[in-house]
Motif scaffolding. Structure first.
Motif, PDB file in Angstrom:
ATOM      1  N   UNK A  71      -7.114 -75.681  -5.186  1.00 28.57           N
ATOM      2  CA  UNK A  71      -6.697 -74.641  -6.058  1.00 28.57           C
ATOM      3  C   UNK A  71      -7.036 -73.189  -5.802  1.00 28.57           C
ATOM      4  N   UNK A  72      -6.224 -72.516  -5.398  1.00 29.22           N
ATOM      5  CA  UNK A  72      -6.110 -70.948  -5.098  1.00 29.22           C
ATOM      6  C   UNK A  72      -5.853 -70.222  -6.236  1.00 29.22           C
ATOM      7  N   UNK A  73      -6.905 -69.235  -6.425  1.00 23.51           N
ATOM      8  CA  UNK A  73      -6.759 -68.696  -7.583  1.00 23.51           C
ATOM      9  C   UNK A  73      -6.064 -67.223  -7.266  1.00 23.51           C
ATOM     10  N   UNK A  74      -5.428 -66.596  -8.344  1.00 23.33           N
ATOM     11  CA  UNK A  74      -4.663 -65.328  -7.865  1.00 23.33           C
ATOM     12  C   UNK A  74      -6.012 -64.263  -7.620  1.00 23.33           C
ATOM     13  N   UNK A  75      -5.191 -63.206  -6.570  1.00 22.85           N
ATOM     14  CA  UNK A  75      -6.236 -62.423  -6.082  1.00 22.85           C
ATOM     15  C   UNK A  75      -5.636 -61.017  -6.238  1.00 22.85           C
ATOM     16  N   UNK A  76      -6.346 -60.039  -6.838  1.00 24.82           N
ATOM     17  CA  UNK A  76      -5.763 -58.580  -6.804  1.00 24.82           C
ATOM     18  C   UNK A  76      -5.963 -57.881  -5.239  1.00 24.82           C
ATOM     19  N   UNK A  77      -4.993 -57.348  -4.936  1.00 24.77           N
ATOM     20  CA  UNK A  77      -4.777 -56.909  -3.757  1.00 24.77           C
ATOM     21  C   UNK A  77      -5.074 -55.068  -3.716  1.00 24.77           C
ATOM     22  N   UNK A  78      -6.090 -54.618  -3.684  1.00 30.66           N
ATOM     23  CA  UNK A  78      -6.479 -52.916  -3.633  1.00 30.66           C
ATOM     24  C   UNK A  78      -6.927 -52.797  -2.303  1.00 30.66           C
ATOM     25  N   UNK A  79      -6.015 -52.222  -1.310  1.00 30.81           N
ATOM     26  CA  UNK A  79      -6.641 -51.795  -0.223  1.00 30.81           C
ATOM     27  C   UNK A  79      -6.197 -50.382   0.278  1.00 30.81           C
ATOM     28  N   UNK A  80      -7.243 -49.687   0.912  1.00 28.30           N
ATOM     29  CA  UNK A  80      -7.199 -48.379   1.041  1.00 28.30           C
ATOM     30  C   UNK A  80      -7.319 -48.009   2.746  1.00 28.30           C
ATOM     31  N   UNK A  81      -6.457 -47.281   3.298  1.00 30.31           N
ATOM     32  CA  UNK A  81      -6.562 -47.093   4.635  1.00 30.31           C
ATOM     33  C   UNK A  81      -6.627 -45.496   4.958  1.00 30.31           C
ATOM     34  N   UNK A  82      -7.703 -45.162   5.742  1.00 24.80           N
ATOM     35  CA  UNK A  82      -7.758 -44.000   6.298  1.00 24.80           C
ATOM     36  C   UNK A  82      -7.717 -43.947   7.880  1.00 24.80           C
ATOM     37  N   UNK A  83      -6.858 -43.247   8.264  1.00 22.05           N
ATOM     38  CA  UNK A  83      -6.590 -43.045   9.828  1.00 22.05           C
ATOM     39  C   UNK A  83      -6.448 -41.494  10.407  1.00 22.05           C
ATOM     40  N   UNK A  84      -6.645 -41.521  11.670  1.00 21.93           N
ATOM     41  CA  UNK A  84      -6.715 -40.288  12.378  1.00 21.93           C
ATOM     42  C   UNK A  84      -6.313 -40.354  13.810  1.00 21.93           C
ATOM     43  N   UNK A  85      -5.773 -39.497  14.128  1.00 24.19           N
ATOM     44  CA  UNK A  85      -5.361 -39.367  15.868  1.00 24.19           C
ATOM     45  C   UNK A  85      -5.538 -38.168  16.467  1.00 24.19           C
ATOM     46  N   UNK A  86      -6.002 -38.009  17.666  1.00 20.04           N
ATOM     47  CA  UNK A  86      -6.299 -36.629  18.347  1.00 20.04           C
ATOM     48  C   UNK A  86      -5.642 -36.623  19.876  1.00 20.04           C
ATOM     49  N   UNK A  87      -4.761 -35.854  20.206  1.00 23.63           N
ATOM     50  CA  UNK A  87      -4.268 -35.914  21.735  1.00 23.63           C
ATOM     51  C   UNK A  87      -4.999 -34.766  22.091  1.00 23.63           C
ATOM     52  N   UNK A  88      -5.710 -34.864  23.059  1.00 28.56           N
ATOM     53  CA  UNK A  88      -6.262 -33.880  23.958  1.00 28.56           C
ATOM     54  C   UNK A  88      -7.805 -33.793  23.581  1.00 28.56           C
ATOM     55  N   UNK A  89      -8.520 -34.782  23.395  1.00 24.29           N
ATOM     56  CA  UNK A  89      -9.877 -34.721  23.015  1.00 24.29           C
ATOM     57  C   UNK A  89     -10.538 -34.394  24.005  1.00 24.29           C
ATOM     58  N   UNK A  90     -11.446 -33.312  24.045  1.00 24.46           N
ATOM     59  CA  UNK A  90     -12.126 -32.845  25.183  1.00 24.46           C
ATOM     60  C   UNK A  90     -11.480 -32.484  26.236  1.00 24.46           C
ATOM     61  N   UNK A  91     -10.103 -33.323  26.802  1.00 26.75           N
ATOM     62  CA  UNK A  91      -9.597 -32.816  27.765  1.00 26.75           C
ATOM     63  C   UNK A  91      -8.273 -33.397  27.519  1.00 26.75           C
ATOM     64  N   UNK A  92      -7.246 -32.758  27.892  1.00 25.86           N
ATOM     65  CA  UNK A  92      -5.641 -33.028  27.667  1.00 25.86           C
ATOM     66  C   UNK A  92      -5.369 -34.340  28.006  1.00 25.86           C
TER      67      UNK A  92
END
Length: 473
Positions: free
Chosen positions: A339-360
């Protein structure tokens, strides 16, 4: 002036070139004037500058100049003789005058031929101009459709002793994506894509994208306000929405593959530009991705929906944002009786990207996901998780462009499907991988990737090599 001379002068006038005033060559004859008008019309009518038309016109213009010069010269000679009363009376002089008239006749005939040629060119151009609106409409219709295609063919080898994992070893067509985007106007567009290499044998077809975008507030500089509805990638983090043809590593991070299999859900999303590179989104969805292993038939049981919300900033060399999903996984009885019980889904995403870090040449990308869910591993037949757990997943990636055609990528990702269980066999998996890619041309690249997972608890042998070729239009 004797009778023969008068006859020749009259004959000269009857040729039609004699429209020039006797003794004057300052004005063109009516036929030259007609030709000039035709040439002007021809020049004005040309809308398609083809090499053939340009070459033909150049020849006709040269021929026209030669005819004008010849006619002017002959007419001048005759006009001078007539004005001075020196028209010849001898047989020899009359013969000379006859030759001049004959030359005018030949010139007139040549001019008629040039006129016919010009009329023929005019007729051709008029025909092209009649077809031009049709051609323009056809071209405009074709430009509304943008085709897309890429294929990924690979050799994979793993040291795993698990039969399910070994099934991917050898040659396989990993992806064969075809699609099209139709832009009706600056507000409305529709996109549809298919993958025709899915299933256990990579021979089945599967719908990937099928959505319509309507711009409430269209703009060509930044995102305005738009609504998007249909089957589409979930707007969470940076990896789910990013095309597999652009990703540096063969597959997405494990937490995205497990909790969001297929990356896409069906629903409606509104995106709004906030200015200065910022945009926000809110969406309503079915709640489980279209290929989630526990999604089968749940819409007939529970009509609850999920919601996403998020904001991100995009600039030329960086991007960062935060997004979240709120929904649930319905309960069910597994095939094995669990028996698989109901599950709440509460997910948070944090993301970032950087082009040219220290060098191009260096690009950094990172993403973290945390919250509550129930990992669907095992599907509805033999689920490994039967209740809601705290989950955590993250990844960090560095990509270095060695030169315009060679690229090196290193990625480390981690996924813990139950952060409260530190001893279980289905717990955290950390994976590091390195990939080298070479572009033979902008459409074709070859990559070699090595990935090594490390499981908390029972360690498995599942290191994998992937040699993949990709061709993309």
């Amino acid at each position: 002036m004797n009778a023969q001379s008068r006859t020749l002068v009259l004959a000269m006038a009857s040729v039609g070139i004699g429209g020039l005033a006797v003794g004057s060559h300052a004005s063109l004859s009516p036929r030259f004037e007609a030709f000039g008008k035709s040439l002007s019309k021809l020049t004005a009518s040309i809308q398609i500058d083809t090499q053939k038309v340009a070459s033909t016109l150049k020849g006709k213009m040269t021929e026209l100049k030669e005819l004008k010069d010849k006619a002017s010269m002959v007419t001048q000679k005759i006009g001078t003789l007539a004005a001075e009363g020196k028209l010849p009376t001898s047989d020899e002089g009359i013969k000379v005058l006859q030759d001049l008239v004959d030359q005018l006749k030949q010139t007139n005939e040549a001019l008629k031929k040039v006129q016919e040629d010009v009329e023929g060119i005019l007729g051709w151009i008029e025909g092209q101009n009649e077809n031009l609106p049709i051609m323009q409409a056809d071209i405009a219709a074709l430009k509304k459709i943008k085709m897309s295609f890429y294929t990924q063919f690979q050799w994979q080898d793993t040291d795993s002793e698990d039969g399910a994992s070994k099934r991917n070893d050898g040659f396989q067509l990993r992806r064969f994506r075809v699609g099209a985007t139709y832009t009706h106007d600056d507000r409305t567009s529709a996109k549809a894509t298919f993958d025709v290499s899915t299933g256990s044998n990579r021979t089945a077809a599967e719908l990937k994208d099928a959505f319509v975008t309507y711009a409430i507030n269209p703009t060509i500089t930044e995102v305005g306000t738009e609504v998007q509805f249909g089957q589409q990638p979930l707007p969470l983090g940076f990896e789910l929405e990013r095309s597999s043809s652009e990703r540096e590593m063969p597959e997405r991070a494990l937490y995205n593959r497990r909790l969001f299999a297929g990356e896409r859900d069906r629903g409606v999303m509104v995106r709004h530009g906030l200015g200065a590179g910022w945009q926000a989104q809110i969406g309503m969805w079915n709640g489980l991705t279209v290929t989630d292993p526990q999604a089968s038939g749940f819409r007939d049981i529970d009509n609850k929906v999920a919601f996403t919300v998020g904001a991100k900033k995009e600039a030329d060399n960086h991007e960062f944002g935060i997004s979240a999903l709120f929904g649930n996984r319905p309960s069910f009885t597994a095939d094995n009786g669990v028996e698989v019980t109901q599950a709440d889904r509460a997910l948070v995403f944090i993301h970032g990207s950087y082009i040219g870090l220290f060098t191009e040449a260096l690009t950094a990308r990172a993403e973290v996901m945390f919250g509550k869910d129930r990992d669907p591993l095992g599907g509805i037949a033999d689920p490994k998780f039967d209740q809601e757990t705290d989950v955590l997943g993250w990844q960090a990636q560095l990509t270095y462009n060695l030169n315009p055609t060679n690229q090196l990528t290193v990625r480390y990702d981690s996924y813990d499907p139950d952060t409260d269980d530190v001893t279980g066999s289905n717990n955290r998996i950390d994976t590091w991988g390195v990939s080298y890619a070479h572009w033979f041309n902008p459409a074709f690249k070859l990559s070699l990737t090595y990935e090594s997972p490390s499981e908390q608890g029972t360690e498995k042998r599942d290191n994998v090599w992937t040699l993949r070729s990709q061709f993309k239009l």
